[in-house]
Structure formats: structure tokens, C-alpha cells
Write an enzyme that holds these catalytic residues in place. Structure first.
Site, PDB file in Angstrom:
ATOM      1  N   HIS A  59     -11.205  -4.158   0.690  1.00 54.22           N
ATOM      2  CA  HIS A  59      -9.973  -4.056   1.483  1.00 54.22           C
ATOM      3  C   HIS A  59      -8.956  -5.094   1.029  1.00 54.22           C
ATOM      4  O   HIS A  59      -9.113  -6.286   1.290  1.00 54.22           O
ATOM      5  CB  HIS A  59     -10.338  -4.292   2.958  1.00 54.22           C
ATOM      6  N   ARG A  63       0.404  -4.209  -2.772  1.00 50.83           N
ATOM      7  CA  ARG A  63       1.848  -4.063  -2.493  1.00 50.83           C
ATOM      8  C   ARG A  63       2.631  -3.260  -3.530  1.00 50.83           C
ATOM      9  O   ARG A  63       3.852  -3.126  -3.398  1.00 50.83           O
ATOM     10  CB  ARG A  63       2.518  -5.444  -2.371  1.00 50.83           C
ATOM     11  N   ASP A 151      -4.597   2.276   6.690  1.00 50.93           N
ATOM     12  CA  ASP A 151      -4.616   0.888   7.139  1.00 50.93           C
ATOM     13  C   ASP A 151      -3.208   0.322   7.228  1.00 50.93           C
ATOM     14  O   ASP A 151      -2.385   0.508   6.330  1.00 50.93           O
ATOM     15  CB  ASP A 151      -5.440   0.020   6.192  1.00 50.93           C
ATOM     16  N   HIS A 178      -8.370   1.649  10.521  1.00 52.67           N
ATOM     17  CA  HIS A 178      -7.644   0.485  11.033  1.00 52.67           C
ATOM     18  C   HIS A 178      -7.633   0.617  12.554  1.00 52.67           C
ATOM     19  O   HIS A 178      -6.855   1.389  13.110  1.00 52.67           O
ATOM     20  CB  HIS A 178      -6.217   0.475  10.484  1.00 52.67           C
ATOM     21  N   HIS A 231     -11.960  -4.719   9.051  1.00 53.69           N
ATOM     22  CA  HIS A 231     -11.621  -6.046   9.581  1.00 53.69           C
ATOM     23  C   HIS A 231     -11.945  -6.258  11.064  1.00 53.69           C
ATOM     24  O   HIS A 231     -11.058  -6.543  11.866  1.00 53.69           O
ATOM     25  CB  HIS A 231     -10.160  -6.393   9.302  1.00 53.69           C
ATOM     26  N   ASP A 304      -9.050  -8.465   3.080  1.00 50.72           N
ATOM     27  CA  ASP A 304      -7.791  -8.018   3.676  1.00 50.72           C
ATOM     28  C   ASP A 304      -6.644  -8.862   3.121  1.00 50.72           C
ATOM     29  O   ASP A 304      -5.730  -9.273   3.857  1.00 50.72           O
ATOM     30  CB  ASP A 304      -7.831  -8.073   5.200  1.00 50.72           C
ATOM     31  N   HIS A 308       2.550 -12.107   1.311  1.00 49.73           N
ATOM     32  CA  HIS A 308       3.926 -11.939   1.761  1.00 49.73           C
ATOM     33  C   HIS A 308       4.836 -12.911   1.016  1.00 49.73           C
ATOM     34  O   HIS A 308       4.421 -14.010   0.640  1.00 49.73           O
ATOM     35  CB  HIS A 308       4.050 -12.200   3.265  1.00 49.73           C
TER      36      HIS A 308
END
Length: 425
Positions: A59, A63, A151, A178, A231, A304, A308
Site C-alpha cells: 500500500h 502520485r 483507497d 479503504h 491500514h 501507506d 505531500h
């Protein structure tokens, strides 16, 4: 392709360890033993370091396409290799969404060109992640998708989720769920509890995660379908899945390093880098997750990885993006908390981060034996300090910046080829 001989390593698999040499020829492990011949080989003296199967991440978020300012396939897979990962499964919430064969092929081909680790895409369950109409799963499967997930956006429509479970089962695929009830998460930004009250922040209840899991376990049980729960963060999630497994439901699940090593007090000081979905929970939840790892309820530890750009994380806690950049700290976090902490052996950690994830995704890897692919990494148990500014990932968003961890990734190999080497090794 060069032949490779790694000498004097502690070779660790899920079922035990041995000290000796490992010989790689044509990208495959040819032999494991003592005093193996070095003729015609590049020789690496492991100096007693651990040699482990390459980590397999069930997982992550690369991007790419669409959000390359946060991460791209080149930077993401390079970061993965630096963390000891040789195979990763990336989620479909890109722009455009990976809901068709063309996007799936783009991801696969770009990852092959980058060459740092193997990338296996998740295809979207629904078109545009909108939860209204099933995506073309069969086409994406043929293009390289190994499983399917929305997800980042739950499939709220129960009938559509049931159809997805049945459709994925036609080609032995699975749906990675999710679990989130968006009517309950609403404007929540962290775990509902004492810390949220002290900070004056709106909380997210456990029911927002546990309710959707209960629904999807019922659907999987009734339809004899495979479901994978992403998760998980609460003790209640562990109980639900443990009970379902006891009834024979075809369910697997994962948790992440941050739920095992951090609790909601990490948000104190309004640290936006500790804002994640689902939110960090409590020490009691951590204890339940660790027990779930020990008794087999939790099958895998995934990152996960959610990088960013700094602009997405600065500012108020209420508006900051959710997610932690996890590739480059995952192994060390788990080694420090679980192995050095005395909860798991290194062999058990290999099972949760290598063997089981590969079996769940039905991809090669997860063990070191003659005939297996030479996807592996060298690590030691030494201390090091996390410096997010030195991450290969574009995402520097980690609450671990400046923290001391144990377990350094020294070298990573894909198909016997060095794809990462720590400078001082």
C-alpha cells in the site's frame, strides 16, 4: 548482468536464519552456503550484517500521473529502494485516476524505466473513484494491475461493493478496502479522545473505521469473496477481523508502522506531520495491533506512503493534508519498536513485511532461497537519526524527523543489481 557473491551475511527468512554466503547468477539466487566460490563475481563483504528478502509494500501512493509535485515514480521508487523495498503496490488515486488500461500501462512502463524497484498498480474499483460505476477491471488486470482499490475514497454503495467483490473474484483478484464512513469522519482531523479535546480539534470515532469493515466482512463472507482491509488502526478492527477469520472469511489485512509506533499524542503542538487517515489512535490500540500481528490476525505491515508537498502541510492543522511519507523509515520504525522492543523476532518481521505481502498480492519475492529472484537488502541494527531533508522522496512529511531509530538499510538489490547503497557502507 554481473554475478554477485555476498559473503559473511546473516541470511534471514521467515523460518530462520543462517550465517554464510549467497551467490547470485543471472538475477536469481543460485546457492546459499559457506565458502561459495567468488570467481567471476562482484564480491560484497556483508561484515555480519543482516541479508533479508526485499520488503514488499502492499500500500503506497506514488502520485504519478498528475501529482508529480508531491511525488513521481522515479523519486518514489528511489525512496522505496532506500528503505529496503523491492516491490510496491501503488494506489489508483492519481490524476487521471488509474481506472483504465492506458494509465495502468503508463505506471508499469515508467517504473520499469526508472529501475529502482518493481511497481504493481492497483486499478480503481470505480470510474474516477466516484463510487457510481465499476471501472474496467479486466482490462486493467491484463495491463498489469494486481488488485483493485478506491483507497482514499471508500465505496459507499453497498450493492456496488458486492458487485466489485464478485467481479474481482472472476480472475482471482481482490478488493483492497479503504474503511471509512464519511458521514462520521465529517470534519474530524484526529482521533476522538482526550488529546483532541485538549487541543480543541474535532475528533474521528472508531466507528467511522469499524463500521465499514463490518459491512465488507459480511459481504465477503456471504459471497465467498476475497477482501483485503487497508491500514487498520483500532482494537475494534482487530477484533472484527479475528472473528471473521475464525469463521473462514477470506480476509487479509494490514496495518502500518505509524499505527504501531505512534499514538495521538504525536499531534500535540499541532504537528501537521502527524495528521493521517485513519488518525493515530491510543496506546491501547497499539497493544491490540501488536497482539494482532502475533496471533496472525494482521497479515502484513504496509507503509501507506503518502508524500505531500510542503505547501500541503503548512498552516493550520484543520486544513493540512493527511498523510505520512513512510518508505525510508518503515523498516527502521518496525525494527526499533517491534524487534528491539521484544515483541517480534526479525524472522516474524520478515513474514509481515516480505513473505505475507508477496503471497497476498501473488507476486514473486519474500524469501531467500536457491532459484528465487535476488530481490533483497542488507541492514544492520545500528542507530541513525532521521533527517527528512535527505529523503529521496519528494515528501518530507514525517513526524519522525530528528528522531533516533535503529536498523539502517545499507544496500538494496533488485534482481541481483544494486539499486541503493548507503554512502558510508
Amino acid at each position: 548482468m554481473k554475478n554477485l557473491l555476498i559473503k559473511n551475511a546473516v541470511i534471514v527468512n521467515r523460518d530462520g536464519r543462517q550465517t554464510g554466503d549467497l551467490l547470485v547468477r543471472d538475477g536469481l539466487i543460485e546457492a546459499i552456503g559457506e565458502g561459495l566460490p567468488a570467481e567471476g563475481c562482484e564480491v560484497i563483504d556483508a561484515r555480519g550484517a543482516y541479508l533479508l528478502p526485499g520488503l514488499v509494500d502492499l500500500h503506497c501512493h506514488l502520485r504519478d500521473p498528475g501529482y508529480e509535485y508531491k511525488e513521481d515514480i522515479f523519486s518514489g521508487t528511489r525512496a522505496a529502494a532506500a528503505g529496503g523495498f523491492t516491490s510496491v503496490l501503488c494506489m489508483a488515486n492519481t490524476k487521471p485516476v488509474n481506472d483504465c488500461a492506458a494509465i495502468t500501462r503508463y505506471i508499469v512502463e515508467k517504473a520499469q524505466a526508472a529501475g529502482y524497484c518493481k511497481v504493481y498498480p492497483y486499478g480503481a474499483v470505480t470510474k474516477g473513484l466516484e463510487g457510481k460505476e465499476l471501472a474496467e477491471m479486466g482490462d486493467m488486470r491484463e495491463a498489469g494491475a494486481v488488485a483493485f482499490s478506491d483507497d482514499g475514497a471508500p465505496v459507499d454503495n453497498t450493492r456496488l461493493m458486492e458487485a466489485a467483490l464478485l467481479y474481482a473474484g472472476r480472475f482471482d483478484g481482490y478488493i483492497a478496502v479503504h474503511p471509512e464512513d464519511r458521514s462520521l469522519t465529517a470534519d474530524g482531523v484526529m482521533n476522538r479522545g482526550v488529546t483532541a479535546t485538549v487541543l480543541g480539534l474535532p475528533g474521528i470515532s472508531r466507528a467511522a473505521e469499524e463500521g465499514p469493515i463490518a459491512r465488507d466482512l459480511i459481504l465477503a463472507e456471504e459471497n465467498r469473496a476475497r477482501v483485503h482491509i487497508c491500514h487498520i488502526s483500532t482494537a475494534g478492527c482487530v477484533d472484527l477481523i479475528r472473528s471473521a477469520k475464525a469463521r473462514g472469511v477470506r480476509v487479509t489485512c494490514e496495518t502500518t508502522p505509524h499505527y504501531l509506533t505512534l499514538d495521538d499524542t504525536a499531534c500535540e503542538g499541532y504537528d501537521v506531520n502527524a495528521k493521517v487517515a485513519p488518525p493515530l489512535r491510543t496506546p491501547a490500540d497499539q497493544e491490540a495491533l501488536i497482539q494482532g500481528l502475533l496471533d496472525g490476525t494482521i497479515d502484513a505491515i504496509a507503509t501507506d506512503h503518502a508524500p505531500h508537498h510542503i505547501d500541503d502541510k503548512v498552516g493550520e492543522f484543520l486544513t493540512a493534508a493527511k498523510g505520512i511519507s513512510g518508505f525510508e523509515t518503515a523498516f527502521a520504525s518496525c525494527y526499533t519498536r517491534l524487534v528491539k522492543g521484544g515483541f517480534l523476532t526479525l524472522e516474524q518481521l520478515v513474514e509481515k513485511m516480505c513473505w505475507n505481502p508477496a503471497r497476498i498480492a501473488n507476486i514473486p519475492g519474500g524469501e531467500l532461497k536457491a532459484g528465487a529472484i535476488a530481490d533483497m537488502f542488507l541492514a544492520d541494527g545500528e542507530d541513525w537519526t532521521v533527517d527528512a531533508q535527505r529523503f529521496y522522496s519528494k515528501g518530507r512529511n514525517t513526524p519522525l524527523d530528528g528522531k533516533t531509530l535503529s536498523g539502517r538499510v545499507l544496500m538494496t538489490f533488485q534482481d541481483g543489481r544494486i539499486v541503493h547503497q548507503r554512502e558510508e557502507f
